[in-house]
Scaffold this motif. Structure first.
Motif, PDB file in Angstrom:
ATOM      1  N   LEU A  82       0.762  -1.432  -0.046  1.00 51.93           N
ATOM      2  CA  LEU A  82       0.124   0.017   0.023  1.00 51.93           C
ATOM      3  C   LEU A  82       0.987   1.325   0.018  1.00 51.93           C
ATOM      4  N   LEU A  83       1.646   1.263   0.546  1.00 51.55           N
ATOM      5  CA  LEU A  83       2.920   2.483   0.476  1.00 51.55           C
ATOM      6  C   LEU A  83       3.355   2.850  -0.733  1.00 51.55           C
ATOM      7  N   THR A  84       3.659   1.756  -1.561  1.00 49.25           N
ATOM      8  CA  THR A  84       4.302   1.919  -3.008  1.00 49.25           C
ATOM      9  C   THR A  84       3.042   2.211  -3.842  1.00 49.25           C
ATOM     10  N   LEU A  85       1.921   1.605  -3.520  1.00 50.59           N
ATOM     11  CA  LEU A  85       0.656   2.113  -4.294  1.00 50.59           C
ATOM     12  C   LEU A  85       0.272   3.641  -4.053  1.00 50.59           C
ATOM     13  N   ASN A  86       0.460   4.059  -2.855  1.00 54.23           N
ATOM     14  CA  ASN A  86       0.405   5.270  -2.596  1.00 54.23           C
ATOM     15  C   ASN A  86       1.324   6.202  -3.453  1.00 54.23           C
ATOM     16  N   GLY A  87       2.547   5.842  -3.577  1.00 54.36           N
ATOM     17  CA  GLY A  87       3.402   6.532  -4.304  1.00 54.36           C
ATOM     18  C   GLY A  87       3.010   6.733  -5.693  1.00 54.36           C
TER      19      GLY A  87
END
Length: 260
Positions: free
Chosen positions: A131-136
């Motif tokens: 989810l962190l990469t997806l937010n990026g």
């Protein structure tokens, strides 16, 4: 706004984020680096020790503070940082239950995008497709992918490009692949040439002409809290990242002038 991403660790992702940001800043561009990796290596690599960090990207994702208040200066002119604070490690779990969980970073950074104070915003993503990469990826306009010149490199990058395509179709229609940077290139090793040839054959002009060599100064610099440009201005690693910054700036200038 550019996300630097690769789900595989040890490919030079954070090294490229830090040194590209520093090289662009050295060229006079106003740059913000957003450390979205819970390991916080980009923050450390710019000389900000964990004990000195106040709020950072966790507070940003939680909308607990404004980006303007979370930005910290660095020792490099024109380069600012939103660090990875310790609580970021738990953000994946908390985001899972959040409404519009993929858009938290995009919405938090909206004031900076609208103000255009920073010419370039670089997001250093974690080595995963969570989810962190997806937010990026949802926050960014493009994705820069470091690709190490090793045997399994292309295998992993195909998964990332599929993710970029899915995000572009469903969450961020403006997202594109900015380019691929070949890292850890060793001219003495035939494998490096083979990986580079395969990457250029498959991705064509998306692969940057500049390659980042294996260089001891690049490896040493983070332990001193410095980009290689300030650690050893005369090293081969410094020369490579300065060339990469020139090529990056030229590509983006061409895109800006060709946009309606």
């Amino acid at each position: 706004m550019v996300a630097v991403a690769n789900q595989k660790g040890g490919v030079g992702k954070t090294t490229t984020s830090v040194n590209l940001a520093a090289a662009l800043a050295a060229a006079g561009q106003s740059v913000l680096l957003v450390d979205l990796d819970p390991q916080g290596n980009a923050s450390t690599g710019l000389g900000l020790e964990r004990a000195a960090r106040r709020g950072g990207t966790y507070a940003l994702l939680a909308h607990a503070d404004t980006p303007e208040h979370l930005i910290q200066s660095t020792d490099i002119d024109n380069l600012a940082l939103i660090p990875a604070d310790p609580d970021l490690a738990g953000a994946e779990i908390e985001l899972a239950a959040a409404a519009r969980r993929e858009y938290q970073l995009r919405e938090a950074l909206a004031p900076l995008r609208e103000s255009r104070h920073y010419r370039v915003i670089i997001i250093d993503c974690p080595p995963s497709l969570g989810l962190l990469t997806l937010n990026g990826l949802v926050a960014a306009e493009s994705v820069l992918v470091p690709l190490q010149c090793e045997f399994f490199a292309l295998e992993g990058i195909s998964q990332l490009t599929r993710t970029i395509d899915r995000v572009s179709r469903s969450l961020n229609p403006g997202l594109r692949l900015d380019g691929i940077v070949l890292t850890m290139y060793d001219r003495r090793n035939n494998l490096s040439d083979l990986v580079a040839a395969d990457a250029r054959g498959f991705f064509g002009e998306k692969v940057y002409e500049t390659v980042i060599p294996r260089n001891i100064r690049i490896s040493e610099a983070p332990s001193h809290g410095k980009p290689v440009l300030t650690y050893d201005p005369r090293s081969a690693g410094t020369a490579a990242y300065l060339r990469l910054a020139e090529e990056f700036a030229a590509r983006h200038q061409n895109r800006d002038t060709s946009s309606p």
